[in-house]
Design a protein around this motif. Structure first.
Motif, PDB file in Angstrom:
ATOM      1  N   VAL A   1      11.406   1.361   7.423  1.00  0.00           N
ATOM      2  CA  VAL A   1      10.837   2.090   6.283  1.00  0.00           C
ATOM      3  C   VAL A   1       9.555   1.403   5.819  1.00  0.00           C
ATOM      4  N   ILE A   2       9.568   0.084   5.790  1.00  0.00           N
ATOM      5  CA  ILE A   2       8.378  -0.664   5.372  1.00  0.00           C
ATOM      6  C   ILE A   2       7.259  -0.508   6.401  1.00  0.00           C
ATOM      7  N   ALA A   3       7.607  -0.565   7.673  1.00  0.00           N
ATOM      8  CA  ALA A   3       6.598  -0.415   8.731  1.00  0.00           C
ATOM      9  C   ALA A   3       5.938   0.955   8.664  1.00  0.00           C
ATOM     10  N   ALA A   4       6.665   1.952   8.148  1.00  0.00           N
ATOM     11  CA  ALA A   4       6.123   3.315   8.089  1.00  0.00           C
ATOM     12  C   ALA A   4       4.964   3.448   7.102  1.00  0.00           C
ATOM     13  N   TYR A   5       4.797   2.479   6.203  1.00  0.00           N
ATOM     14  CA  TYR A   5       3.632   2.519   5.313  1.00  0.00           C
ATOM     15  C   TYR A   5       2.340   2.493   6.122  1.00  0.00           C
ATOM     16  N   PHE A   6       2.408   1.930   7.317  1.00  0.00           N
ATOM     17  CA  PHE A   6       1.199   1.729   8.119  1.00  0.00           C
ATOM     18  C   PHE A   6       1.026   2.804   9.191  1.00  0.00           C
TER      19      PHE A   6
ATOM     20  N   ASP B   1       9.402   8.778  -6.170  1.00  0.00           N
ATOM     21  CA  ASP B   1       7.950   8.644  -6.358  1.00  0.00           C
ATOM     22  C   ASP B   1       7.193   8.711  -5.025  1.00  0.00           C
ATOM     23  N   ASP B   2       7.948   8.739  -3.922  1.00  0.00           N
ATOM     24  CA  ASP B   2       7.384   8.854  -2.572  1.00  0.00           C
ATOM     25  C   ASP B   2       6.293   7.819  -2.324  1.00  0.00           C
ATOM     26  N   PRO B   3       6.674   6.540  -2.246  1.00  0.00           N
ATOM     27  CA  PRO B   3       5.653   5.498  -2.044  1.00  0.00           C
ATOM     28  C   PRO B   3       4.871   5.664  -0.741  1.00  0.00           C
ATOM     29  N   HIS B   4       5.483   6.253   0.288  1.00  0.00           N
ATOM     30  CA  HIS B   4       4.754   6.456   1.541  1.00  0.00           C
ATOM     31  C   HIS B   4       3.622   7.464   1.353  1.00  0.00           C
ATOM     32  N   GLU B   5       3.886   8.526   0.611  1.00  0.00           N
ATOM     33  CA  GLU B   5       2.844   9.507   0.339  1.00  0.00           C
ATOM     34  C   GLU B   5       1.754   8.895  -0.535  1.00  0.00           C
ATOM     35  N   LEU B   6       2.139   8.027  -1.454  1.00  0.00           N
ATOM     36  CA  LEU B   6       1.160   7.351  -2.302  1.00  0.00           C
ATOM     37  C   LEU B   6       0.191   6.541  -1.447  1.00  0.00           C
ATOM     38  N   VAL B   7       0.731   5.759  -0.531  1.00  0.00           N
ATOM     39  CA  VAL B   7      -0.116   4.966   0.359  1.00  0.00           C
ATOM     40  C   VAL B   7      -1.011   5.882   1.192  1.00  0.00           C
ATOM     41  N   ARG B   8      -0.423   6.956   1.709  1.00  0.00           N
ATOM     42  CA  ARG B   8      -1.201   7.882   2.535  1.00  0.00           C
ATOM     43  C   ARG B   8      -2.370   8.475   1.756  1.00  0.00           C
ATOM     44  N   ARG B   9      -2.152   8.829   0.492  1.00  0.00           N
ATOM     45  CA  ARG B   9      -3.221   9.425  -0.312  1.00  0.00           C
ATOM     46  C   ARG B   9      -4.370   8.440  -0.529  1.00  0.00           C
ATOM     47  N   TYR B  10      -4.023   7.188  -0.822  1.00  0.00           N
ATOM     48  CA  TYR B  10      -5.089   6.186  -0.992  1.00  0.00           C
ATOM     49  C   TYR B  10      -5.886   6.030   0.298  1.00  0.00           C
ATOM     50  N   MET B  11      -5.182   5.901   1.419  1.00  0.00           N
ATOM     51  CA  MET B  11      -5.885   5.643   2.666  1.00  0.00           C
ATOM     52  C   MET B  11      -6.637   6.882   3.156  1.00  0.00           C
ATOM     53  N   SER B  12      -6.146   8.072   2.832  1.00  0.00           N
ATOM     54  CA  SER B  12      -6.860   9.295   3.204  1.00  0.00           C
ATOM     55  C   SER B  12      -8.210   9.386   2.502  1.00  0.00           C
ATOM     56  N   ALA B  13      -8.309   8.767   1.326  1.00  0.00           N
ATOM     57  CA  ALA B  13      -9.557   8.799   0.559  1.00  0.00           C
ATOM     58  C   ALA B  13     -10.542   7.731   1.010  1.00  0.00           C
ATOM     59  N   MET B  14     -10.095   6.848   1.917  1.00  0.00           N
ATOM     60  CA  MET B  14     -10.945   5.742   2.365  1.00  0.00           C
ATOM     61  C   MET B  14     -11.624   6.083   3.686  1.00  0.00           C
ATOM     62  N   PRO B  15     -12.845   5.585   3.916  1.00  0.00           N
ATOM     63  CA  PRO B  15     -13.534   5.840   5.187  1.00  0.00           C
ATOM     64  C   PRO B  15     -12.968   4.995   6.331  1.00  0.00           C
ATOM     65  N   SER B  16     -13.363   5.339   7.544  1.00  0.00           N
ATOM     66  CA  SER B  16     -12.989   4.562   8.719  1.00  0.00           C
ATOM     67  C   SER B  16     -13.411   3.105   8.544  1.00  0.00           C
ATOM     68  N   GLY B  17     -12.574   2.198   9.022  1.00  0.00           N
ATOM     69  CA  GLY B  17     -12.859   0.770   8.880  1.00  0.00           C
ATOM     70  C   GLY B  17     -12.217   0.157   7.657  1.00  0.00           C
TER      71      GLY B  17
ATOM     72  N   LEU C   1      10.599 -11.096   1.897  1.00  0.00           N
ATOM     73  CA  LEU C   1       9.216 -10.643   1.746  1.00  0.00           C
ATOM     74  C   LEU C   1       8.690 -10.149   3.081  1.00  0.00           C
ATOM     75  N   LEU C   2       8.349  -8.858   3.144  1.00  0.00           N
ATOM     76  CA  LEU C   2       7.869  -8.261   4.383  1.00  0.00           C
ATOM     77  C   LEU C   2       6.598  -7.468   4.094  1.00  0.00           C
ATOM     78  N   GLY C   3       5.588  -7.693   4.928  1.00  0.00           N
ATOM     79  CA  GLY C   3       4.335  -6.977   4.703  1.00  0.00           C
ATOM     80  C   GLY C   3       3.419  -7.094   5.896  1.00  0.00           C
ATOM     81  N   GLY C   4       2.235  -6.518   5.753  1.00  0.00           N
ATOM     82  CA  GLY C   4       1.277  -6.562   6.840  1.00  0.00           C
ATOM     83  C   GLY C   4      -0.070  -6.018   6.397  1.00  0.00           C
ATOM     84  N   VAL C   5      -0.989  -6.001   7.343  1.00  0.00           N
ATOM     85  CA  VAL C   5      -2.354  -5.510   7.132  1.00  0.00           C
ATOM     86  C   VAL C   5      -2.696  -4.582   8.282  1.00  0.00           C
ATOM     87  N   ALA C   6      -3.381  -3.474   7.977  1.00  0.00           N
ATOM     88  CA  ALA C   6      -3.755  -2.542   9.050  1.00  0.00           C
ATOM     89  C   ALA C   6      -5.125  -1.945   8.741  1.00  0.00           C
ATOM     90  N   ARG C   7      -5.803  -1.499   9.799  1.00  0.00           N
ATOM     91  CA  ARG C   7      -7.139  -0.923   9.711  1.00  0.00           C
ATOM     92  C   ARG C   7      -7.086   0.581   9.954  1.00  0.00           C
TER      93      ARG C   7
END
Length: 271
Positions: A225-230, A172-188, A263-269
């Motif tokens: 692999v998890i860090a690559a989401y960001f 399902d390519d979760p990394h590409e899924l995340v990229r598509r959502y964030m590509s649709a979002m504006p800066s910030g 449990l591993l996660g994070g937040v990025a801008r």
């Protein structure tokens, strides 16, 4: 529905004989919006890893701290909560609205039970809504009338995809899924994401195996692999860490428990 009697009523589109992630999660938290099949899976997970209930509460606490940070410190006023699950306590909109009642929140889940129950809790709140959709359908989610009504595409938005990505197989390519959502979002805009972390610990391996047996899903991944989401985003300190280590409410008492290390996660801008 309910915990007694042989017949369990289910709303249209819901098969009570098939467990769902949202309802199993509800059962683990002691909720009432689940069926016998869901409670059976919850029992098996508790038997495999007795601390699994602590794990799901730790997940809820992480979401609460993330949302509070997004509103109070990052200045976010729009949130799309992907794979939100059934309403519990300290829901995303409750934490957000405690900081700013005008924050707009949309819950997204593929379980048809989530939308009506979320709306019942929202009680007509004009700044929040819930939709039934598959998080993998990026265009369908972002183009949904409720999302278009509440979320201004020109304004920074937080995408929450916590407790979801470990349910998606590599195909399902979760990394590409995340990229598509964030590509649709504006800066910030911000991304809050997580994945269960792979481990040689027998308890972690047993939990992953039991998720596959009972739910047909569960894909624990290593730290890189998890860090690559960001990738392409600017990580918020302290980076990609175990949940209890991310902006803890108080000083950590000591080494993390085995289940906390899953449990591993994070937040990025988005720059």
């Amino acid at each position: 529905m309910g915990h007694s009697g042989e017949y369990e009523w289910a709303p249209p589109g819901v098969d009570p004989s098939q467990p769902s992630v949202a309802r199993v999660h509800d059962a683990l938290l002691g909720g009432m919006e689940n069926f016998a099949a869901d409670r059976s899976v919850a029992r098996k997970l508790r038997d495999t890893v007795p601390e699994v209930v602590d794990l799901v509460w730790c997940n809820r606490a992480f979401i609460g701290r993330v949302v509070d940070y997004l509103i109070r410190e990052a200045g976010i006023r729009q949130i799309i909560d992907l794979g939100a699950g059934l309403p519990t306590v300290e829901n995303t909109h409750e934490v957000a609205h405690f900081a700013d009642p005008r924050t707009r929140v949309v819950y997204v889940d593929n379980d048809p039970m989530v939308e009506p129950h979320a709306r019942a809790i929202l009680n007509g709140n004009p700044y929040a809504d819930a939709i039934t959709a598959d998080v993998r359908d990026v265009d369908g989610v972002l183009g949904h009338p409720s999302v278009r009504r509440l979320i201004d595409p020109a304004q920074p938005t937080a995408i929450l995809i916590i407790g979801v990505l470990h349910l998606l197989p590599d195909q399902d390519d979760p990394h590409e899924l995340v990229r598509r959502y964030m590509s649709a979002m504006p800066s910030g805009s911000h991304l809050a994401a997580s994945n269960m972390m792979s481990s040689t610990n027998p308890q972690a391996q047993a939990l992953e195996a039991m998720l596959h047996v009972t739910m047909g899903t569960g894909y624990f991944r290593d730290r890189d692999v998890i860090a690559a989401y960001f990738d392409g985003l600017v990580l918020v300190e302290p980076g990609v860490v175990h949940f209890p280590e991310w902006h803890p409410d108080e000083r950590l008492p000591g080494p993390l428990a085995t289940w906390e290390q899953l449990l591993l996660g994070g937040v990025a801008r988005k720059p």
